[in-house]
Design a protein around this motif. Structure first.
Motif, PDB file in Angstrom:
ATOM      1  N   VAL A  79      -4.289  -1.012 -10.039  1.00 57.99           N
ATOM      2  CA  VAL A  79      -4.163  -0.287  -8.771  1.00 57.99           C
ATOM      3  C   VAL A  79      -5.570   0.073  -8.295  1.00 57.99           C
ATOM      4  CG1 VAL A  79      -3.247   1.781  -7.683  1.00 57.99           C
ATOM      5  CG2 VAL A  79      -1.945   0.631  -9.474  1.00 57.99           C
ATOM      6  N   ARG A  80      -5.853  -0.214  -7.028  1.00 52.68           N
ATOM      7  CA  ARG A  80      -7.187   0.052  -6.482  1.00 52.68           C
ATOM      8  C   ARG A  80      -7.097   1.040  -5.329  1.00 52.68           C
ATOM      9  NH1 ARG A  80      -6.583  -5.169  -7.924  1.00 52.68           N
ATOM     10  NH2 ARG A  80      -8.090  -5.926  -9.449  1.00 52.68           N
ATOM     11  N   LYS A  81      -8.089   1.905  -5.251  1.00 55.00           N
ATOM     12  CA  LYS A  81      -8.114   2.944  -4.217  1.00 55.00           C
ATOM     13  C   LYS A  81      -8.734   2.388  -2.939  1.00 55.00           C
ATOM     14  CE  LYS A  81      -9.798   7.618  -3.504  1.00 55.00           C
ATOM     15  NZ  LYS A  81     -10.572   8.709  -4.099  1.00 55.00           N
ATOM     16  N   LEU A  82      -8.088   2.680  -1.809  1.00 52.49           N
ATOM     17  CA  LEU A  82      -8.653   2.322  -0.514  1.00 52.49           C
ATOM     18  C   LEU A  82      -9.367   3.536   0.057  1.00 52.49           C
ATOM     19  CD1 LEU A  82      -5.810   0.226   1.145  1.00 52.49           C
ATOM     20  CD2 LEU A  82      -7.849  -0.581   0.001  1.00 52.49           C
ATOM     21  N   LEU A  83     -10.460   3.284   0.753  1.00 47.74           N
ATOM     22  CA  LEU A  83     -11.298   4.358   1.264  1.00 47.74           C
ATOM     23  C   LEU A  83     -11.117   4.487   2.778  1.00 47.74           C
ATOM     24  CD1 LEU A  83     -14.454   3.246  -0.744  1.00 47.74           C
ATOM     25  CD2 LEU A  83     -12.767   4.947  -1.417  1.00 47.74           C
ATOM     26  N   LEU A  84     -10.454   5.565   3.178  1.00 46.15           N
ATOM     27  CA  LEU A  84     -10.230   5.869   4.587  1.00 46.15           C
ATOM     28  C   LEU A  84     -10.613   7.324   4.837  1.00 46.15           C
ATOM     29  CD1 LEU A  84      -6.707   4.277   4.909  1.00 46.15           C
ATOM     30  CD2 LEU A  84      -8.587   3.682   6.403  1.00 46.15           C
ATOM     31  N   HIS A  85     -10.879   7.665   6.092  1.00 47.00           N
ATOM     32  CA  HIS A  85     -11.139   9.053   6.438  1.00 47.00           C
ATOM     33  C   HIS A  85      -9.848   9.853   6.281  1.00 47.00           C
ATOM     34  CE1 HIS A  85     -15.198   8.516   7.927  1.00 47.00           C
ATOM     35  NE2 HIS A  85     -14.793   7.422   8.545  1.00 47.00           N
ATOM     36  N   SER A  86      -9.967  11.135   5.930  1.00 49.78           N
ATOM     37  CA  SER A  86      -8.779  11.951   5.698  1.00 49.78           C
ATOM     38  C   SER A  86      -7.921  12.071   6.957  1.00 49.78           C
ATOM     39  CB  SER A  86      -9.165  13.336   5.185  1.00 49.78           C
ATOM     40  OG  SER A  86     -10.058  13.960   6.086  1.00 49.78           O
ATOM     41  N   SER A  87      -8.550  12.072   8.135  1.00 44.55           N
ATOM     42  CA  SER A  87      -7.774  12.150   9.375  1.00 44.55           C
ATOM     43  C   SER A  87      -6.921  10.894   9.554  1.00 44.55           C
ATOM     44  CB  SER A  87      -8.696  12.333  10.578  1.00 44.55           C
ATOM     45  OG  SER A  87      -9.601  11.247  10.686  1.00 44.55           O
ATOM     46  N   GLU A  88      -7.485   9.727   9.187  1.00 42.69           N
ATOM     47  CA  GLU A  88      -6.728   8.478   9.269  1.00 42.69           C
ATOM     48  C   GLU A  88      -5.564   8.485   8.272  1.00 42.69           C
ATOM     49  OE1 GLU A  88      -9.713   4.927  10.632  1.00 42.69           O
ATOM     50  OE2 GLU A  88     -10.047   5.739   8.626  1.00 42.69           O
ATOM     51  N   ILE A 129       0.846  -1.196   0.000  1.00 44.79           N
ATOM     52  CA  ILE A 129       0.000   0.000   0.000  1.00 44.79           C
ATOM     53  C   ILE A 129       0.881   1.246   0.000  1.00 44.79           C
ATOM     54  CG2 ILE A 129      -1.698   1.298   1.350  1.00 44.79           C
ATOM     55  CD1 ILE A 129      -2.679  -1.424   2.416  1.00 44.79           C
ATOM     56  N   LYS A 130       0.483   2.239  -0.807  1.00 46.90           N
ATOM     57  CA  LYS A 130       1.188   3.521  -0.862  1.00 46.90           C
ATOM     58  C   LYS A 130       0.185   4.658  -0.689  1.00 46.90           C
ATOM     59  CE  LYS A 130       5.211   2.784  -3.813  1.00 46.90           C
ATOM     60  NZ  LYS A 130       5.819   3.114  -5.110  1.00 46.90           N
ATOM     61  N   ILE A 131       0.669   5.758  -0.118  1.00 52.25           N
ATOM     62  CA  ILE A 131      -0.142   6.976  -0.013  1.00 52.25           C
ATOM     63  C   ILE A 131       0.393   7.948  -1.060  1.00 52.25           C
ATOM     64  CG2 ILE A 131      -0.823   8.915   1.436  1.00 52.25           C
ATOM     65  CD1 ILE A 131      -0.555   7.072   3.851  1.00 52.25           C
ATOM     66  N   ASP A 132      -0.498   8.425  -1.949  1.00 54.92           N
ATOM     67  CA  ASP A 132      -0.098   9.322  -3.018  1.00 54.92           C
ATOM     68  C   ASP A 132      -1.075  10.491  -3.081  1.00 54.92           C
ATOM     69  OD1 ASP A 132       1.343  10.213  -5.253  1.00 54.92           O
ATOM     70  OD2 ASP A 132      -0.054   9.210  -6.623  1.00 54.92           O
ATOM     71  N   LYS A 133      -0.588  11.699  -2.857  1.00 57.46           N
ATOM     72  CA  LYS A 133      -1.401  12.923  -2.917  1.00 57.46           C
ATOM     73  C   LYS A 133      -2.639  12.824  -2.016  1.00 57.46           C
ATOM     74  CE  LYS A 133       0.122  13.810  -7.583  1.00 57.46           C
ATOM     75  NZ  LYS A 133      -0.181  13.512  -8.979  1.00 57.46           N
ATOM     76  N   GLY A 134      -2.455  12.349  -0.810  1.00 57.30           N
ATOM     77  CA  GLY A 134      -3.548  12.286   0.159  1.00 57.30           C
ATOM     78  C   GLY A 134      -4.557  11.174  -0.090  1.00 57.30           C
ATOM     79  N   GLU A 135      -4.232  10.239  -0.972  1.00 58.80           N
ATOM     80  CA  GLU A 135      -5.118   9.101  -1.217  1.00 58.80           C
ATOM     81  C   GLU A 135      -4.315   7.811  -1.070  1.00 58.80           C
ATOM     82  OE1 GLU A 135      -7.009   9.794  -5.028  1.00 58.80           O
ATOM     83  OE2 GLU A 135      -8.528  10.996  -4.033  1.00 58.80           O
ATOM     84  N   VAL A 136      -5.004   6.742  -0.636  1.00 61.13           N
ATOM     85  CA  VAL A 136      -4.337   5.479  -0.350  1.00 61.13           C
ATOM     86  C   VAL A 136      -4.665   4.482  -1.463  1.00 61.13           C
ATOM     87  CG1 VAL A 136      -4.030   3.678   1.384  1.00 61.13           C
ATOM     88  CG2 VAL A 136      -4.656   5.970   2.098  1.00 61.13           C
ATOM     89  N   TYR A 137      -3.618   3.825  -1.996  1.00 62.49           N
ATOM     90  CA  TYR A 137      -3.796   2.860  -3.083  1.00 62.49           C
ATOM     91  C   TYR A 137      -3.145   1.535  -2.722  1.00 62.49           C
ATOM     92  CZ  TYR A 137      -5.017   6.969  -5.836  1.00 62.49           C
ATOM     93  OH  TYR A 137      -5.612   8.114  -6.297  1.00 62.49           O
ATOM     94  N   VAL A 138      -3.758   0.445  -3.165  1.00 58.52           N
ATOM     95  CA  VAL A 138      -3.178  -0.883  -2.978  1.00 58.52           C
ATOM     96  C   VAL A 138      -2.664  -1.366  -4.338  1.00 58.52           C
ATOM     97  CG1 VAL A 138      -5.381  -2.127  -3.191  1.00 58.52           C
ATOM     98  CG2 VAL A 138      -3.496  -3.181  -1.981  1.00 58.52           C
ATOM     99  N   TYR A 139      -1.404  -1.805  -4.346  1.00 52.14           N
ATOM    100  CA  TYR A 139      -0.738  -2.283  -5.556  1.00 52.14           C
ATOM    101  C   TYR A 139      -0.523  -3.788  -5.454  1.00 52.14           C
ATOM    102  CZ  TYR A 139       0.491   2.609  -6.396  1.00 52.14           C
ATOM    103  OH  TYR A 139       0.447   3.965  -6.625  1.00 52.14           O
TER     104      TYR A 139
END
Length: 155
Positions: A81-90, A51-61
């Motif tokens: 590549v799929r986007k993971l959905l988390l709260h911005s604070s997390e 998993i990587k964080i890119d520009k404030g969004e989390v993606y699973v590779y």
């Protein structure tokens, strides 16, 4: 079906062998319809994923979801590549932790919670070779102790 029902689809045992898991988070995942059907059939693997964080969004590779047999033109690339959905604070909290030396994000489980697909994300520190050997030795000791206990109780 109850909202709190839980059905495990994929488990990443290798992550527990290679990393110390310090914290876990539950994340939703953005999927296409045929991908959800394929996951329902149990055709999902997270062994080699990260998993990587890119520009404030989390993606699973590297998460492999096999194409759905009856999906024809609607099937997506199995390794996309799929986007993971988390709260911005997390996400901000995780991004801060990753900046620290040695921390990384790994997917631990893929499961259904009600009708939703969820991914358990682990905040992990890499293990050194001697840590892995130590864990293997502990497992062996536990296994031996259970074996002895079983033999003693059978008599």
């Amino acid at each position: 079906m109850a909202k709190d029902s839980y059905k495990l689809v994929a488990n990443n045992k290798k992550a527990f062998h290679d990393y110390f898991i310090d914290d876990t988070y539950e994340a939703g995942i953005s999927l296409a319809g045929t991908e959800v059907k394929s996951i329902r059939a149990g055709k999902c693997s997270i062994k080699e994923s990260f998993i990587k964080i890119d520009k404030g969004e989390v993606y699973v590779y590297g998460m492999h979801i096999s194409p759905y047999e009856k999906g024809n033109i609607f099937n997506k690339d199995p390794l996309r590549v799929r986007k993971l959905l988390l709260h911005s604070s997390e996400i901000n909290k995780l991004a801060g932790k990753i900046q620290q030396k040695g921390y990384t994000l790994v997917p631990l489980k893929v499961y259904f919670k009600g009708s939703l697909v969820k991914v358990e994300v682990g905040l992990a520190r890499g293990k050194k070779l001697y840590d892995k050997r130590e864990d293997i030795a502990k497992k062996d000791q536990r296994r031996e102790a259970e074996k002895e206990f079983k033999i003693r109780n059978l008599r």
